[in-house]
Write a protein that holds these residues in place. Structure first.
Motif, PDB file in Angstrom:
ATOM      1  N   ARG A   1      53.682  37.550  39.862  1.00  0.00           N
ATOM      2  CA  ARG A   1      54.955  37.822  39.210  1.00  0.00           C
ATOM      3  C   ARG A   1      54.746  38.379  37.806  1.00  0.00           C
ATOM      4  NH1 ARG A   1      60.032  38.662  41.229  1.00  0.00           N
ATOM      5  NH2 ARG A   1      61.632  37.952  39.765  1.00  0.00           N
ATOM      6  N   PHE A   2      53.812  37.781  37.072  1.00  0.00           N
ATOM      7  CA  PHE A   2      53.498  38.274  35.731  1.00  0.00           C
ATOM      8  C   PHE A   2      52.967  39.712  35.782  1.00  0.00           C
ATOM      9  CE2 PHE A   2      52.707  33.727  34.026  1.00  0.00           C
ATOM     10  CZ  PHE A   2      54.074  33.584  33.803  1.00  0.00           C
ATOM     11  N   ILE A   3      52.066  39.965  36.711  1.00  0.00           N
ATOM     12  CA  ILE A   3      51.454  41.296  36.795  1.00  0.00           C
ATOM     13  C   ILE A   3      52.492  42.356  37.133  1.00  0.00           C
ATOM     14  CG2 ILE A   3      49.818  42.706  38.123  1.00  0.00           C
ATOM     15  CD1 ILE A   3      48.075  40.203  38.402  1.00  0.00           C
ATOM     16  N   SER A   4      53.398  42.035  38.067  1.00  0.00           N
ATOM     17  CA  SER A   4      54.398  43.036  38.468  1.00  0.00           C
ATOM     18  C   SER A   4      55.469  43.238  37.414  1.00  0.00           C
ATOM     19  CB  SER A   4      55.036  42.611  39.792  1.00  0.00           C
ATOM     20  OG  SER A   4      55.721  41.385  39.642  1.00  0.00           O
ATOM     21  N   GLN A   5      55.880  42.164  36.749  1.00  0.00           N
ATOM     22  CA  GLN A   5      56.948  42.285  35.765  1.00  0.00           C
ATOM     23  C   GLN A   5      56.474  42.909  34.458  1.00  0.00           C
ATOM     24  OE1 GLN A   5      60.280  41.585  36.203  1.00  0.00           O
ATOM     25  NE2 GLN A   5      59.725  41.301  38.362  1.00  0.00           N
ATOM     26  N   LEU A   6      55.216  42.692  34.104  1.00  0.00           N
ATOM     27  CA  LEU A   6      54.677  43.224  32.842  1.00  0.00           C
ATOM     28  C   LEU A   6      53.915  44.524  33.038  1.00  0.00           C
ATOM     29  CD1 LEU A   6      53.398  39.881  31.254  1.00  0.00           C
ATOM     30  CD2 LEU A   6      55.581  41.050  30.840  1.00  0.00           C
ATOM     31  N   ASP A   7      53.901  45.053  34.255  1.00  0.00           N
ATOM     32  CA  ASP A   7      53.215  46.318  34.556  1.00  0.00           C
ATOM     33  C   ASP A   7      51.746  46.275  34.132  1.00  0.00           C
ATOM     34  OD1 ASP A   7      55.513  47.421  35.630  1.00  0.00           O
ATOM     35  OD2 ASP A   7      56.192  48.186  33.691  1.00  0.00           O
ATOM     36  N   LEU A   8      51.075  45.190  34.500  1.00  0.00           N
ATOM     37  CA  LEU A   8      49.669  45.030  34.151  1.00  0.00           C
ATOM     38  C   LEU A   8      48.777  45.622  35.234  1.00  0.00           C
ATOM     39  CD1 LEU A   8      49.790  41.332  32.837  1.00  0.00           C
ATOM     40  CD2 LEU A   8      49.966  43.453  31.508  1.00  0.00           C
ATOM     41  N   ASP A   9      47.537  45.859  34.885  1.00  0.00           N
ATOM     42  CA  ASP A   9      46.558  46.382  35.832  1.00  0.00           C
ATOM     43  C   ASP A   9      46.008  45.219  36.654  1.00  0.00           C
ATOM     44  OD1 ASP A   9      44.741  47.800  37.255  1.00  0.00           O
ATOM     45  OD2 ASP A   9      43.365  48.187  35.586  1.00  0.00           O
ATOM     46  N   SER A  10      46.408  45.137  37.908  1.00  0.00           N
ATOM     47  CA  SER A  10      45.998  44.002  38.733  1.00  0.00           C
ATOM     48  C   SER A  10      44.502  44.000  39.012  1.00  0.00           C
ATOM     49  CB  SER A  10      46.777  44.022  40.049  1.00  0.00           C
ATOM     50  OG  SER A  10      46.507  45.207  40.776  1.00  0.00           O
ATOM     51  N   THR A  11      43.891  45.186  39.088  1.00  0.00           N
ATOM     52  CA  THR A  11      42.461  45.252  39.386  1.00  0.00           C
ATOM     53  C   THR A  11      41.627  44.633  38.274  1.00  0.00           C
ATOM     54  OG1 THR A  11      42.821  47.270  40.663  1.00  0.00           O
ATOM     55  CG2 THR A  11      40.557  46.783  39.984  1.00  0.00           C
TER      56      THR A  11
ATOM     57  N   SER B   1      39.630  40.938  38.601  1.00  0.00           N
ATOM     58  CA  SER B   1      38.169  40.996  38.500  1.00  0.00           C
ATOM     59  C   SER B   1      37.635  40.247  37.286  1.00  0.00           C
ATOM     60  CB  SER B   1      37.713  42.456  38.441  1.00  0.00           C
ATOM     61  OG  SER B   1      38.245  43.110  37.297  1.00  0.00           O
ATOM     62  N   HIS B   2      38.520  39.724  36.475  1.00  0.00           N
ATOM     63  CA  HIS B   2      38.084  38.978  35.283  1.00  0.00           C
ATOM     64  C   HIS B   2      37.446  37.655  35.710  1.00  0.00           C
ATOM     65  CE1 HIS B   2      38.263  36.907  31.387  1.00  0.00           C
ATOM     66  NE2 HIS B   2      38.385  38.130  30.856  1.00  0.00           N
ATOM     67  N   PRO B   3      36.384  37.228  35.009  1.00  0.00           N
ATOM     68  CA  PRO B   3      35.707  35.963  35.419  1.00  0.00           C
ATOM     69  C   PRO B   3      36.606  34.743  35.367  1.00  0.00           C
ATOM     70  CG  PRO B   3      34.323  37.262  33.938  1.00  0.00           C
ATOM     71  CD  PRO B   3      35.667  37.925  33.940  1.00  0.00           C
ATOM     72  N   ASN B   4      37.610  34.742  34.493  1.00  0.00           N
ATOM     73  CA  ASN B   4      38.472  33.566  34.363  1.00  0.00           C
ATOM     74  C   ASN B   4      39.667  33.579  35.315  1.00  0.00           C
ATOM     75  OD1 ASN B   4      36.955  32.353  32.330  1.00  0.00           O
ATOM     76  ND2 ASN B   4      37.975  33.559  30.722  1.00  0.00           N
ATOM     77  N   TYR B   5      39.753  34.616  36.143  1.00  0.00           N
ATOM     78  CA  TYR B   5      40.891  34.685  37.059  1.00  0.00           C
ATOM     79  C   TYR B   5      40.864  33.532  38.067  1.00  0.00           C
ATOM     80  CZ  TYR B   5      44.147  36.463  40.552  1.00  0.00           C
ATOM     81  OH  TYR B   5      45.189  36.592  41.444  1.00  0.00           O
ATOM     82  N   GLN B   6      39.686  33.219  38.588  1.00  0.00           N
ATOM     83  CA  GLN B   6      39.571  32.117  39.544  1.00  0.00           C
ATOM     84  C   GLN B   6      39.870  30.778  38.895  1.00  0.00           C
ATOM     85  OE1 GLN B   6      39.292  32.473  42.769  1.00  0.00           O
ATOM     86  NE2 GLN B   6      39.141  34.716  42.559  1.00  0.00           N
ATOM     87  N   ASN B   7      39.553  30.647  37.593  1.00  0.00           N
ATOM     88  CA  ASN B   7      39.891  29.406  36.896  1.00  0.00           C
ATOM     89  C   ASN B   7      41.402  29.232  36.780  1.00  0.00           C
ATOM     90  OD1 ASN B   7      37.165  28.867  36.535  1.00  0.00           O
ATOM     91  ND2 ASN B   7      37.090  29.906  34.553  1.00  0.00           N
TER      92      ASN B   7
END
Length: 416
Positions: free
Chosen positions: A387-397, A401-407
């Motif tokens: 929801r954050f990625i779609s609403q803020l037009d962020l780069d999902s890739t 791929s960030h190391p802290n994404y799984q955390n």
């Protein structure tokens, strides 16, 4: 639909509309549409449990509290938590249990209908108490009695019992069983002759539990007389004298497993017994009588299968706590059926997805450990970050791929 069920859990139309792109009216309409939940569950089970894995079927009922008076199926059912009968709803569930990995998957879920009330009882319940009406009734009693009619009014007694309902569900679900399933395990409530005969007629064997005071008789193995009826029994089974039982193994210092093939007077058939004897208390010996209609099944397997039956209780627990099984606000029969099956199917998909994730080569976690609370938390975190990625037009890739994404995905889960 399953994703939204896992994200929120409180399954009513308003809350579903909050966490998805559909409004509550869309969900209300969808709940009226038929859906092949049994076929969906069958395909999920085939993918989750390979044919080579030892599996059994389990059947049990669960009580669901329900307020109001107009809900379909509202009746008095046994509530195991309160240890008494209460007014509410009940669903009957048939599950397939993975004996090796200790996981259960729902195959069929059907709501138990209310027991029909006889006409005479309905008339008695509809009687209105009022002083004027009571005076008129007393006056009518003084009049001469009319002769009884030639053909009395028929009383509509219930023709089908709840055991008949459970058997009809089992018969409808039998073609969807995995090929490796040959045993149906149920608790002591189902140890009745009608149910046992129905299970055997479906090319299955029943494993269940008997009362300790059940009428059992030893089989006669001596010589028979040349004429007349042959002798079948050889005395009543006495649990205080186990000389004719075979000791299989000692499970614990004071827990012993015995076995014997006996005749059941209530079930009218031969049974393989798995008798657990607890001698921990010298003043009182405890007994547990498990049985199988398959006399060739050994006692260890009977005990293993009956212990695996408890996985269906975990299905009820997870569905009530995490997917909103008890949160239906509808009263319609079709919507209630859709609600119950959607909850249990969502739980199936969650278990299958978790099983697939843990079976990856880079996963070091056991495939048998499953926490619905942790899985629901991860699903909510994924939904929120998307929801954050779609609403803020962020780069999902770059974010994924960030190391802290799984955390962030595992934020708030139960650590093992």
């Amino acid at each position: 639909m399953p994703t939204i069920l896992l994200v929120y859990g409180k399954v009513n139309f308003t809350n579903l509309g909050r966490y998805s792109g559909f409004c509550e009216k869309t969900y209300r309409r969808q709940y009226c549409q038929p859906f092949a939940f049994v076929e969906l569950n069958q395909h999920t089970i085939i993918q989750a449990i390979p044919a080579r894995v030892e599996s059994i079927a389990a059947m049990d009922c669960s009580f669901l509290p329900k307020s109001g008076k107009g809900s379909y199926g509202l009746d008095w059912f046994y509530n195991g938590n309160a240890n008494r009968s209460e007014k509410g709803l009940e669903i009957s569930v048939i599950a397939v249990i993975d004996v090796v990995n200790h996981r259960g998957y729902t195959l069929s879920a059907v709501q138990t209908p209310a027991t029909p009330i006889p006409v005479a009882q309905q008339r008695q319940e509809q009687t209105i108490s009022h002083p004027v009406i009571e005076q008129l009734a007393d006056a009518l009693k003084q009049l001469p009695q009319k002769p009884p009619p030639q053909t009395p009014d028929p009383v509509l007694e219930p023709t089908l019992t709840r055991i008949d309902h459970y058997l009809s569900q089992l018969q409808a679900a039998r073609p969807y069983f995995p090929t490796q399933v040959n045993y149906l395990v149920a608790d002591g409530f189902y140890s009745k002759r009608k149910f046992a005969d129905g299970v055997v007629a479906l090319d299955l064997h029943l494993i269940s539990k008997l009362r300790v005071d059940a009428h059992l008789r030893y089989l006669y193995t001596g010589s028979q007389k040349p004429k007349g009826r042959h002798r079948q029994s050889d005395g009543k089974v006495d649990l205080t004298n186990l000389s004719r039982f075979t000791l299989v193994e000692t499970l614990a210092p004071h827990l012993h497993l015995y076995t014997a093939v006996v005749w059941s007077a209530s079930l009218k058939r031969k049974l393989r017994l798995a008798l657990l004897v607890d001698t921990h208390n010298p003043n009182k010996t405890g007994y547990v009588l498990l049985f199988s209609t398959d006399v060739d099944l050994n006692a260890q397997q009977i005990l293993t299968y009956y212990k695996a039956r408890f996985q269906i209780e975990f299905i009820f627990r997870d569905a009530k706590q995490f997917t909103g099984l008890c949160d239906a606000q509808t009263r319609d029969a079709k919507k209630l059926d859709f609600h119950f099956n959607a909850n249990l199917s969502a739980l199936n998909l969650a278990k299958y997805d978790d099983h697939q994730r843990r079976s990856q080569p880079d996963s070091d976690q056991s495939a048998s450990s499953f926490s619905m609370a942790s899985y629901k938390r991860v699903a909510f975190n994924d939904h929120l970050m998307e929801r954050f990625i779609s609403q803020l037009d962020l780069d999902s890739t770059s974010i994924k791929s960030h190391p802290n994404y799984q955390n962030l995905r595992s934020y708030g889960i139960i650590t093992s």
